[in-house]
Scaffold this motif. Sequence first.
Motif, PDB file in Angstrom:
ATOM      1  N   ALA A  89       0.829  -1.202   0.000  1.00 28.74           N
ATOM      2  CA  ALA A  89       0.000   0.000   0.000  1.00 28.74           C
ATOM      3  C   ALA A  89       0.868   1.259   0.000  1.00 28.74           C
ATOM      4  O   ALA A  89       0.546   2.255  -0.660  1.00 28.74           O
ATOM      5  N   GLU A  90       1.976   1.206   0.730  1.00 24.15           N
ATOM      6  CA  GLU A  90       2.889   2.353   0.751  1.00 24.15           C
ATOM      7  C   GLU A  90       3.583   2.515  -0.602  1.00 24.15           C
ATOM      8  O   GLU A  90       3.798   3.642  -1.070  1.00 24.15           O
ATOM      9  N   ALA A  91       3.914   1.409  -1.249  1.00 24.71           N
ATOM     10  CA  ALA A  91       4.497   1.486  -2.586  1.00 24.71           C
ATOM     11  C   ALA A  91       3.524   2.151  -3.545  1.00 24.71           C
ATOM     12  O   ALA A  91       3.917   2.988  -4.374  1.00 24.71           O
ATOM     13  N   ARG A  92       2.256   1.791  -3.448  1.00 24.50           N
ATOM     14  CA  ARG A  92       1.235   2.399  -4.307  1.00 24.50           C
ATOM     15  C   ARG A  92       1.145   3.903  -4.064  1.00 24.50           C
ATOM     16  O   ARG A  92       1.062   4.697  -5.008  1.00 24.50           O
ATOM     17  N   GLU A  93       1.180   4.319  -2.819  1.00 27.98           N
ATOM     18  CA  GLU A  93       1.073   5.739  -2.511  1.00 27.98           C
ATOM     19  C   GLU A  93       2.299   6.502  -3.005  1.00 27.98           C
ATOM     20  O   GLU A  93       2.184   7.608  -3.531  1.00 27.98           O
ATOM     21  N   ARG A  94       3.473   5.917  -2.857  1.00 22.76           N
ATOM     22  CA  ARG A  94       4.679   6.571  -3.372  1.00 22.76           C
ATOM     23  C   ARG A  94       4.638   6.658  -4.894  1.00 22.76           C
ATOM     24  O   ARG A  94       5.076   7.644  -5.485  1.00 22.76           O
ATOM     25  N   ALA A  95       4.108   5.614  -5.534  1.00 24.91           N
ATOM     26  CA  ALA A  95       3.962   5.647  -6.990  1.00 24.91           C
ATOM     27  C   ALA A  95       3.002   6.747  -7.407  1.00 24.91           C
ATOM     28  O   ALA A  95       3.245   7.479  -8.372  1.00 24.91           O
ATOM     29  N   ARG A  96       1.894   6.880  -6.683  1.00 24.88           N
ATOM     30  CA  ARG A  96       0.912   7.918  -7.012  1.00 24.88           C
ATOM     31  C   ARG A  96       1.531   9.312  -6.915  1.00 24.88           C
ATOM     32  O   ARG A  96       1.268  10.186  -7.761  1.00 24.88           O
ATOM     33  N   LYS A  97       2.352   9.526  -5.909  1.00 27.32           N
ATOM     34  CA  LYS A  97       2.965  10.832  -5.722  1.00 27.32           C
ATOM     35  C   LYS A  97       4.052  11.119  -6.756  1.00 27.32           C
ATOM     36  O   LYS A  97       4.278  12.265  -7.116  1.00 27.32           O
ATOM     37  N   ARG A  98       4.704  10.066  -7.247  1.00 30.69           N
ATOM     38  CA  ARG A  98       5.831  10.255  -8.154  1.00 30.69           C
ATOM     39  C   ARG A  98       5.407  10.339  -9.620  1.00 30.69           C
ATOM     40  O   ARG A  98       5.999  11.089 -10.399  1.00 30.69           O
ATOM     41  N   LEU A  99       4.387   9.583 -10.010  1.00 31.94           N
ATOM     42  CA  LEU A  99       4.048   9.463 -11.429  1.00 31.94           C
ATOM     43  C   LEU A  99       3.141  10.577 -11.935  1.00 31.94           C
ATOM     44  O   LEU A  99       2.283  11.069 -11.201  1.00 31.94           O
ATOM     45  N   PRO A 100       3.296  10.976 -13.199  1.00 24.18           N
ATOM     46  CA  PRO A 100       2.289  11.843 -13.824  1.00 24.18           C
ATOM     47  C   PRO A 100       0.932  11.163 -13.736  1.00 24.18           C
ATOM     48  O   PRO A 100       0.816   9.930 -13.766  1.00 24.18           O
ATOM     49  N   LYS A 101      -0.122  11.965 -13.642  1.00 25.88           N
ATOM     50  CA  LYS A 101      -1.462  11.435 -13.382  1.00 25.88           C
ATOM     51  C   LYS A 101      -1.870  10.358 -14.384  1.00 25.88           C
ATOM     52  O   LYS A 101      -2.384   9.307 -14.003  1.00 25.88           O
ATOM     53  N   SER A 102      -1.670  10.605 -15.668  1.00 26.46           N
ATOM     54  CA  SER A 102      -2.098   9.634 -16.687  1.00 26.46           C
ATOM     55  C   SER A 102      -1.363   8.319 -16.554  1.00 26.46           C
ATOM     56  O   SER A 102      -1.937   7.249 -16.764  1.00 26.46           O
ATOM     57  N   VAL A 103      -0.085   8.377 -16.208  1.00 24.69           N
ATOM     58  CA  VAL A 103       0.705   7.161 -16.074  1.00 24.69           C
ATOM     59  C   VAL A 103       0.209   6.346 -14.882  1.00 24.69           C
ATOM     60  O   VAL A 103       0.042   5.120 -14.969  1.00 24.69           O
ATOM     61  N   PHE A 104      -0.061   7.025 -13.766  1.00 22.75           N
ATOM     62  CA  PHE A 104      -0.561   6.303 -12.599  1.00 22.75           C
ATOM     63  C   PHE A 104      -1.924   5.693 -12.867  1.00 22.75           C
ATOM     64  O   PHE A 104      -2.186   4.536 -12.509  1.00 22.75           O
ATOM     65  N   LEU A 105      -2.816   6.438 -13.517  1.00 23.65           N
ATOM     66  CA  LEU A 105      -4.143   5.911 -13.796  1.00 23.65           C
ATOM     67  C   LEU A 105      -4.083   4.711 -14.733  1.00 23.65           C
ATOM     68  O   LEU A 105      -4.904   3.792 -14.638  1.00 23.65           O
ATOM     69  N   ALA A 106      -3.116   4.708 -15.641  1.00 22.57           N
ATOM     70  CA  ALA A 106      -2.959   3.562 -16.538  1.00 22.57           C
ATOM     71  C   ALA A 106      -2.598   2.307 -15.741  1.00 22.57           C
ATOM     72  O   ALA A 106      -3.017   1.200 -16.091  1.00 22.57           O
ATOM     73  N   LEU A 107      -1.825   2.462 -14.657  1.00 24.26           N
ATOM     74  CA  LEU A 107      -1.494   1.329 -13.799  1.00 24.26           C
ATOM     75  C   LEU A 107      -2.688   0.886 -12.974  1.00 24.26           C
ATOM     76  O   LEU A 107      -2.914  -0.304 -12.759  1.00 24.26           O
ATOM     77  N   HIS A 108      -3.461   1.861 -12.512  1.00 21.49           N
ATOM     78  CA  HIS A 108      -4.545   1.585 -11.579  1.00 21.49           C
ATOM     79  C   HIS A 108      -5.795   1.052 -12.271  1.00 21.49           C
ATOM     80  O   HIS A 108      -6.621   0.371 -11.662  1.00 21.49           O
ATOM     81  N   ALA A 109      -5.937   1.297 -13.561  1.00 21.22           N
ATOM     82  CA  ALA A 109      -7.193   1.115 -14.276  1.00 21.22           C
ATOM     83  C   ALA A 109      -7.758  -0.292 -14.215  1.00 21.22           C
ATOM     84  O   ALA A 109      -7.031  -1.274 -14.233  1.00 21.22           O
ATOM     85  N   GLY A 110      -9.087  -0.349 -14.162  1.00 14.01           N
ATOM     86  CA  GLY A 110      -9.831  -1.578 -14.362  1.00 14.01           C
ATOM     87  C   GLY A 110     -10.886  -1.302 -15.417  1.00 14.01           C
ATOM     88  O   GLY A 110     -11.169  -0.149 -15.743  1.00 14.01           O
ATOM     89  N   SER A 111     -11.472  -2.338 -15.982  1.00 18.73           N
ATOM     90  CA  SER A 111     -12.442  -2.131 -17.053  1.00 18.73           C
ATOM     91  C   SER A 111     -13.792  -1.657 -16.506  1.00 18.73           C
ATOM     92  O   SER A 111     -14.151  -1.922 -15.360  1.00 18.73           O
TER      93      SER A 111
END
Length: 390
Positions: free
Chosen positions: A12-34
């Motif tokens: 969960a902490e890795a996810r939060e650090r990723a969210r803070k580091r990545l541009p919004k579109s890049v993070f959403l591409a990782l997070h996305a579900g159909s």
Amino acid sequence: MASTKDWFETVAEARERARKRLPKSVFLALHAGSEAGRTLADNTAAFAELGLRPRIADLPATREQATTVLGQEISMPVICSPTGVQAVDPGGEVAVAKAAAASGTAIGLSSFASKPIEDVVAANDKTFFQVYWQGSRDSMIARMDRAKQAGAKGLIVTLDWVFATARDWGAPPIPEKVDLKAAITFAPQVLVKPGWLARYVRTRRLPDLTTPNLAEAGAQGPTFFGAYGEWMGTQPPTWADLAWLREQWDGPFMIKGIYRPDDAKRAVDIGATAISVSNHGGNNLDSTPASIRALPGVANAVGDQIEVLLDGGIRRGSDVVKALALGAKAVLVGRAYLWGLAANGERGVHNVLEILRQGIDSTLYGLGRKSIHELSPEDVVVPGDFTRGM
């Protein structure tokens, strides 16, 4: 150990650090579900419905996690799942391969990867190559031949995808290639994430959105969207097609995306070595129940005739243990290690894998099991309606 700048304690902490580091579109591409993301949410929620039955005495002083999957000895029952273009970090799939090797485990390399298979196998000789039913039979054979020559130890055939790209919350914009136009368009997102930008500046390379493993060795390959378009335009395979594909690969062979017991039996019939119970991380047919709900029925249907793995929703070592207790031999993880890659590159991936290892170890200890091979359904409390009739 406590979290530091270079180490985190939970996925969960890795996810939060990723969210803070990545541009919004890049993070959403990782997070996305159909579509509405129901399956994406259920993949993780289902694990919380499963209880554990701990012991309090005669607990094992040491615990064993080593196993063998697709003929490869691995130090823990966790493999990095193949995922497409990993532009969250300049190291991409090579960084993931190195981290997996450091943790003594294997990696699945997507045919849509941004790094050549030769470079990935050089970083981790326990590499499985992933393919879709895409293009002509000749082109598929050429891809598999290249993978064999590079040293890939097994083939993963991904079938769990229906091209449902519409999402209720909106799909993130992703450029087909990183050029001047794309740079201008995405500048507002990128400039507010200087840490992510600095990684690429230091390498003097732009994010690579091409797919080199769909071309001859040394060639650039089509863009991700070009490859995706070819996949969409290819007639879906029959079981006879999959039997033919199996005949072309003389090593370990996994079918990823199995959900139904009857499909699992068909995989056995065509000579597959392994199957992965998977809904493509919630990116396939939405409203499909979590992978872990389908696992018991699939595992019971095929017994020990084939290796059964699980893919989807793994966030903790206890999740891995629950999957193994219900019939999986190992699990594949995707988002978890990608968040680690985004948070801290190669070290971040290794960090995630070691979090899972530690969680498996402590769960085994609490259950009084000295080995993952001792786990059984009696270690897990399963609600009466958990499998939802599957």
